[in-house]
Design a protein around this motif. Structure first.
Motif, PDB file in Angstrom:
ATOM      1  N   THR A  43       0.812  -1.222   0.000  1.00 61.72           N
ATOM      2  CA  THR A  43       0.000   0.000   0.000  1.00 61.72           C
ATOM      3  C   THR A  43       0.846   1.273   0.000  1.00 61.72           C
ATOM      4  N   TYR A  91       1.960   2.272   2.786  1.00 68.21           N
ATOM      5  CA  TYR A  91       1.786   2.733   4.164  1.00 68.21           C
ATOM      6  C   TYR A  91       2.258   1.670   5.179  1.00 68.21           C
ATOM      7  N   PRO A 150      -5.643   8.207   4.834  1.00 65.27           N
ATOM      8  CA  PRO A 150      -5.994   7.074   5.714  1.00 65.27           C
ATOM      9  C   PRO A 150      -6.853   7.498   6.899  1.00 65.27           C
ATOM     10  N   PRO A 181     -10.675   6.374   5.224  1.00 69.60           N
ATOM     11  CA  PRO A 181      -9.991   5.077   5.169  1.00 69.60           C
ATOM     12  C   PRO A 181     -10.635   4.095   4.194  1.00 69.60           C
ATOM     13  N   CYS A 193      -9.244   5.011   0.888  1.00 70.94           N
ATOM     14  CA  CYS A 193      -7.817   4.671   0.905  1.00 70.94           C
ATOM     15  C   CYS A 193      -7.631   3.159   0.713  1.00 70.94           C
ATOM     16  N   CYS A 194      -8.406   2.360   1.462  1.00 67.25           N
ATOM     17  CA  CYS A 194      -8.318   0.894   1.320  1.00 67.25           C
ATOM     18  C   CYS A 194      -8.775   0.465  -0.073  1.00 67.25           C
ATOM     19  N   HIS A 241      -5.890   1.345  -2.478  1.00 66.87           N
ATOM     20  CA  HIS A 241      -4.602   0.682  -2.229  1.00 66.87           C
ATOM     21  C   HIS A 241      -4.687  -0.828  -2.086  1.00 66.87           C
ATOM     22  N   LYS A 242      -5.870  -1.334  -1.744  1.00 66.01           N
ATOM     23  CA  LYS A 242      -5.984  -2.781  -1.531  1.00 66.01           C
ATOM     24  C   LYS A 242      -6.966  -3.442  -2.507  1.00 66.01           C
ATOM     25  N   CYS A 261      -1.548  -1.407   7.937  1.00 63.58           N
ATOM     26  CA  CYS A 261      -0.747  -0.239   7.582  1.00 63.58           C
ATOM     27  C   CYS A 261      -0.433   0.586   8.831  1.00 63.58           C
ATOM     28  N   PRO A 275      -0.498   3.870   9.543  1.00 63.85           N
ATOM     29  CA  PRO A 275      -1.409   4.902  10.069  1.00 63.85           C
ATOM     30  C   PRO A 275      -2.667   4.314  10.715  1.00 63.85           C
ATOM     31  N   CYS A 276      -2.925   3.032  10.502  1.00 62.69           N
ATOM     32  CA  CYS A 276      -4.184   2.423  10.944  1.00 62.69           C
ATOM     33  C   CYS A 276      -3.977   1.259  11.905  1.00 62.69           C
ATOM     34  N   TRP A 300      -7.593   0.124  12.836  1.00 55.17           N
ATOM     35  CA  TRP A 300      -8.523   1.262  12.694  1.00 55.17           C
ATOM     36  C   TRP A 300      -9.204   1.557  14.053  1.00 55.17           C
TER      37      TRP A 300
HETATM   38  S1  SF4 Z   1      -5.241   0.251   6.143  1.00 54.74           S
HETATM   39 FE1  SF4 Z   1      -5.135   2.495   6.378  1.00 54.74          FE
HETATM   40  S2  SF4 Z   1      -3.331   3.204   5.247  1.00 54.74           S
HETATM   41 FE2  SF4 Z   1      -3.760   1.054   4.632  1.00 54.74          FE
HETATM   42  S3  SF4 Z   1      -4.940   1.252   2.788  1.00 54.74           S
HETATM   43 FE3  SF4 Z   1      -6.425   1.096   4.472  1.00 54.74          FE
HETATM   44  S4  SF4 Z   1      -6.846   3.215   5.175  1.00 54.74           S
HETATM   45 FE4  SF4 Z   1      -5.032   3.234   3.814  1.00 54.74          FE
END
Ligand code: SF4
Length: 247
Positions: free
Chosen positions: A65, A67, A108, A112, A115-116, A119-120, A197, A199-200, A215
């Motif tokens: 990701t 992160y 994030p 979130p 963001c997920c 990135h995922k 990640c 930040p989470c 989270w």
């Molecule tokens: S876990 Fe957090 S940083 Fe990672 S992709 Fe999801 S929101 Fe973004």
């Protein structure tokens, strides 16, 4: 190709099979059109170890990701080398680069789910295009969403999701790790019992729920890989769903 009815019946039968038996069935039936996914975190070791014991070298997708903790990235490198795993890193679609870079630190925390998704979910959907089966390491005891999962799940696009560890508990993971003397993620000893990640993810107490550090306090328990968020969407739909005013 199995019908939906045959898949449901097999899934029921697999409730009494071991993860190794289910993985063996999946790889025998679908290789090379089968892939695994792993986040190379504290709970990932058994599935990765089972992959390393297979006759076929099954691709393992790792979602990078951007992160992640440095420890996770180094752990991924170490295990891939020591266990001779065919690990493929997945990254976000570059079309989102400008937007993400402009919102890198805020994203994030402020959105979130988006963001997920970027990135995922999207990278995994893209990576799985062309495969017929996807082996994941989720367990029913992890979250309420996962408690409803089935061992075999046919997705709308025809992809078969296979969850061989679904009936395992936290204790089963620990037992397997001890029996096979598996390495542990370097952050585990610092209280990170489920590592996502940076930040989470926060460290938690020994008696807290293993995923409570993910989270934390933000009303989110899943990244979207194992929920209805794992649904192919057009760019315009993503923008609409997440209320994005970008071109
Ligand atoms: S876990 Fe957090 S940083 Fe990672 S992709 Fe999801 S929101 Fe973004």
């Amino acid at each position: 190709m199995l019908s939906a009815l045959e898949i449901a019946k097999l899934s029921e039968e697999f409730e009494t099979k071991t993860p190794q038996e289910i993985i063996h069935w999946a790889v025998t039936k679908y290789f090379p059109a089968v892939a695994m996914s792993s986040s190379f975190q504290t709970q990932s070791m058994p599935l990765l170890h089972m992959a390393s014991q297979l006759e076929h070298r099954v691709t393992v997708f790792f979602i990078d990701t951007g992160y992640h903790f440095w420890e996770t990235l180094m752990f991924r490198e170490q295990l891939a080398a020591e266990w001779n795993l065919d690990v493929v890193d997945l990254h976000r679609d570059p079309r989102w680069d400008v937007f993400v870079l402009q919102n890198l630190r805020r994203l994030p925390l402020e959105d979130p789910n988006l963001c997920c998704y970027l990135h995922k979910v999207q990278p995994m959907q893209k990576a799985l295009t062309g495969t017929k089966a996807w082996v994941s390491g989720i367990r029913r005891d992890q979250t309420s969403v996962r408690s409803q999962a089935q061992i075999l799940e046919l997705q709308d696009d025809g992809l078969l999701k296979i969850n061989p560890l679904l009936n395992w508990t936290k204790s089963d993971v620990q037992k397997y790790a001890q029996e096979h003397n598996l390495p542990s993620h370097p952050l585990l000893e610092k209280g990170y019992r489920s590592v996502g990640c940076a930040p989470c993810t926060i460290a938690i107490g020994a008696n807290e729920d293993e995923r409570s550090g993910r989270w934390a306090g933000r009303g989110k328990t899943e990244c979207g890989l194992h929920t209805e968020m794992f649904e192919k969407k057009k760019l315009t739909e993503v923008k609409q769903e997440f209320n994005l005013e970008i071109k």
